[in-house]
Motif scaffolding. Structure first.
Motif, PDB file in Angstrom:
ATOM      1  N   ARG A 221     -16.428 -53.876 -31.413  1.00  0.00           N
ATOM      2  CA  ARG A 221     -17.636 -53.280 -31.968  1.00  0.00           C
ATOM      3  C   ARG A 221     -18.326 -52.440 -30.901  1.00  0.00           C
ATOM      4  O   ARG A 221     -18.467 -52.873 -29.754  1.00  0.00           O
ATOM      5  N   ARG A 222     -18.751 -51.231 -31.288  1.00  0.00           N
ATOM      6  CA  ARG A 222     -19.427 -50.377 -30.324  1.00  0.00           C
ATOM      7  C   ARG A 222     -20.292 -49.349 -31.056  1.00  0.00           C
ATOM      8  O   ARG A 222     -20.157 -49.138 -32.254  1.00  0.00           O
ATOM      9  N   PHE A 223     -21.168 -48.736 -30.288  1.00  0.00           N
ATOM     10  CA  PHE A 223     -22.002 -47.658 -30.808  1.00  0.00           C
ATOM     11  C   PHE A 223     -21.219 -46.359 -30.665  1.00  0.00           C
ATOM     12  O   PHE A 223     -20.988 -45.882 -29.559  1.00  0.00           O
ATOM     13  N   GLY A 224     -20.774 -45.806 -31.788  1.00  0.00           N
ATOM     14  CA  GLY A 224     -20.000 -44.574 -31.765  1.00  0.00           C
ATOM     15  C   GLY A 224     -20.884 -43.360 -31.913  1.00  0.00           C
ATOM     16  O   GLY A 224     -22.113 -43.450 -31.942  1.00  0.00           O
ATOM     17  N   MET A 225     -20.260 -42.203 -32.022  1.00  0.00           N
ATOM     18  CA  MET A 225     -21.030 -40.969 -32.193  1.00  0.00           C
ATOM     19  C   MET A 225     -21.709 -40.918 -33.556  1.00  0.00           C
ATOM     20  O   MET A 225     -22.828 -40.422 -33.683  1.00  0.00           O
ATOM     21  N   CYS A 226     -21.006 -41.436 -34.582  1.00  0.00           N
ATOM     22  CA  CYS A 226     -21.516 -41.305 -35.953  1.00  0.00           C
ATOM     23  C   CYS A 226     -22.226 -42.548 -36.470  1.00  0.00           C
ATOM     24  O   CYS A 226     -22.934 -42.478 -37.473  1.00  0.00           O
ATOM     25  N   GLY A 227     -22.008 -43.699 -35.826  1.00  0.00           N
ATOM     26  CA  GLY A 227     -22.609 -44.924 -36.313  1.00  0.00           C
ATOM     27  C   GLY A 227     -22.043 -46.134 -35.601  1.00  0.00           C
ATOM     28  O   GLY A 227     -21.382 -46.020 -34.556  1.00  0.00           O
ATOM     29  N   ASN A 228     -22.284 -47.295 -36.175  1.00  0.00           N
ATOM     30  CA  ASN A 228     -21.753 -48.534 -35.626  1.00  0.00           C
ATOM     31  C   ASN A 228     -20.285 -48.658 -36.015  1.00  0.00           C
ATOM     32  O   ASN A 228     -19.946 -48.672 -37.199  1.00  0.00           O
ATOM     33  N   LEU A 229     -19.430 -48.751 -35.008  1.00  0.00           N
ATOM     34  CA  LEU A 229     -17.985 -48.765 -35.228  1.00  0.00           C
ATOM     35  C   LEU A 229     -17.405 -50.154 -35.060  1.00  0.00           C
ATOM     36  O   LEU A 229     -17.823 -50.932 -34.203  1.00  0.00           O
ATOM     37  N   ARG A 230     -16.434 -50.442 -35.909  1.00  0.00           N
ATOM     38  CA  ARG A 230     -15.539 -51.577 -35.700  1.00  0.00           C
ATOM     39  C   ARG A 230     -14.150 -50.971 -35.547  1.00  0.00           C
ATOM     40  O   ARG A 230     -13.479 -50.650 -36.527  1.00  0.00           O
ATOM     41  N   ALA A 231     -13.747 -50.783 -34.295  1.00  0.00           N
ATOM     42  CA  ALA A 231     -12.505 -50.086 -33.988  1.00  0.00           C
ATOM     43  C   ALA A 231     -11.400 -51.085 -33.703  1.00  0.00           C
ATOM     44  O   ALA A 231     -11.601 -52.064 -32.977  1.00  0.00           O
ATOM     45  N   TYR A 232     -10.231 -50.848 -34.274  1.00  0.00           N
ATOM     46  CA  TYR A 232      -9.094 -51.753 -34.122  1.00  0.00           C
ATOM     47  C   TYR A 232      -8.089 -51.176 -33.138  1.00  0.00           C
ATOM     48  O   TYR A 232      -7.761 -49.987 -33.178  1.00  0.00           O
ATOM     49  N   ASP A 233      -7.592 -52.039 -32.260  1.00  0.00           N
ATOM     50  CA  ASP A 233      -6.545 -51.633 -31.341  1.00  0.00           C
ATOM     51  C   ASP A 233      -5.211 -51.780 -32.076  1.00  0.00           C
ATOM     52  O   ASP A 233      -4.669 -52.868 -32.181  1.00  0.00           O
ATOM     53  N   VAL A 234      -4.702 -50.677 -32.576  1.00  0.00           N
ATOM     54  CA  VAL A 234      -3.488 -50.708 -33.405  1.00  0.00           C
ATOM     55  C   VAL A 234      -2.312 -50.033 -32.701  1.00  0.00           C
ATOM     56  O   VAL A 234      -1.298 -49.721 -33.329  1.00  0.00           O
ATOM     57  N   ALA A 235      -2.432 -49.812 -31.396  1.00  0.00           N
ATOM     58  CA  ALA A 235      -1.402 -49.072 -30.673  1.00  0.00           C
ATOM     59  C   ALA A 235      -0.072 -49.831 -30.630  1.00  0.00           C
ATOM     60  O   ALA A 235       0.953 -49.325 -31.038  1.00  0.00           O
ATOM     61  N   VAL A 236      -0.067 -51.050 -30.104  1.00  0.00           N
ATOM     62  CA  VAL A 236       1.174 -51.824 -29.995  1.00  0.00           C
ATOM     63  C   VAL A 236       0.869 -53.282 -30.254  1.00  0.00           C
ATOM     64  O   VAL A 236      -0.032 -53.865 -29.634  1.00  0.00           O
ATOM     65  N   HIS A 237       1.621 -53.900 -31.174  1.00  0.00           N
ATOM     66  CA  HIS A 237       1.440 -55.327 -31.485  1.00  0.00           C
ATOM     67  C   HIS A 237       2.782 -55.950 -31.804  1.00  0.00           C
ATOM     68  O   HIS A 237       3.719 -55.278 -32.179  1.00  0.00           O
TER      69      HIS A 237
END
Length: 237
Positions: A221-237
């Motif tokens: 969770r972080r403060f993004g440019m457009c709003g409150n973001l819930r960003a997922y690390d989807v690069a490698v799993h």
């Protein structure tokens, strides 16, 4: 090992609800220099305000609406009533590596150092302090955006062209590191698919034995440019 389809990134976005200096509630207008972005509206009502060489546009976004925009599109997420989006970005990892430039007033774009100082959020700050800093950054971007928008409406694309030129200069020192992100992400996925097709053409479908399911990802969770973001690390799993 599996990465999210297409080498894209995935986030949930709750668009900021506080009003900018022009009275519009929403995020920081900005532009991506190399990545395409997609908004999928999943709740409330919102808009995407955009600026391209074709002019200013306001696109309504309600649940089920999908819109995407290519590099060079200045965009501003607007919250009309609890707007919530799923956000897909091409070139996962590249936007986080600096492929976004906010529309600060021209004096903040004169040097890379001044731009990045204005764009950065304080490290180690409380959520309240981060929210205040994000709103201040948003307001600064709106100030510059309105100059570009009003000029475009009046038929003058000079400010838009100058912003694009400065944006390219601001990201220039990061370009060499972006090649690896693209090569290891979307390009690697496309090459892997071509390899699978070639193997199946020759009668080898053994990769089907390696089928896997990925779930249970936890968002950052972080403060993004457009709003409150819930960003997922989807690069490698």
């Amino acid at each position: 090992m599996s990465t999210f389809p297409g080498g894209t990134s995935l986030s949930f976005l709750d668009v900021y609800t506080s009003p900018a200096p022009d009275g519009i509630c929403g995020g920081s207008p900005h532009m991506h220099t190399a990545s395409t972005e997609c908004y999928i509206a999943v709740g409330g009502r919102g808009q995407l305000h955009s600026l391209t060489s074709e002019g200013h546009r306001e696109t309504d976004l309600e649940p089920g609406s999908i819109t995407w925009f290519t590099p060079g599109t200045i965009h501003r997420a607007v919250n009309l009533d609890n707007a919530r989006f799923v956000v897909l970005m091409s070139n996962a990892g590249l936007p986080e590596a600096g492929d976004a430039v906010m529309t600060f007033p021209s004096e903040y774009l004169e040097s890379v150092e001044r731009y990045r100082e204005a764009a950065a959020l304080p490290v180690g700050a409380s959520d309240e302090e981060l929210a205040i800093a994000a709103a201040k950054r948003r307001d600064l971007a709106v100030e510059g955006y309105l100059v570009i928008r009003d000029a475009m409406i009046a038929g003058d694309d000079g400010p838009l062209k100058r912003f694009r030129e400065r944006a390219a200069e601001i990201v220039a020192d990061r370009l060499s590191g972006w090649n690896a992100i693209v090569q290891d992400g979307p390009l690697a996925q496309a090459q892997n698919t071509l390899e699978l097709l070639a193997r199946m053409t020759s009668g080898d479908a053994s990769h089907l034995d390696d089928a896997a399911l990925v779930s249970g990802l936890e968002p950052a969770r972080r403060f993004g440019m457009c709003g409150n973001l819930r960003a997922y690390d989807v690069a490698v799993h």
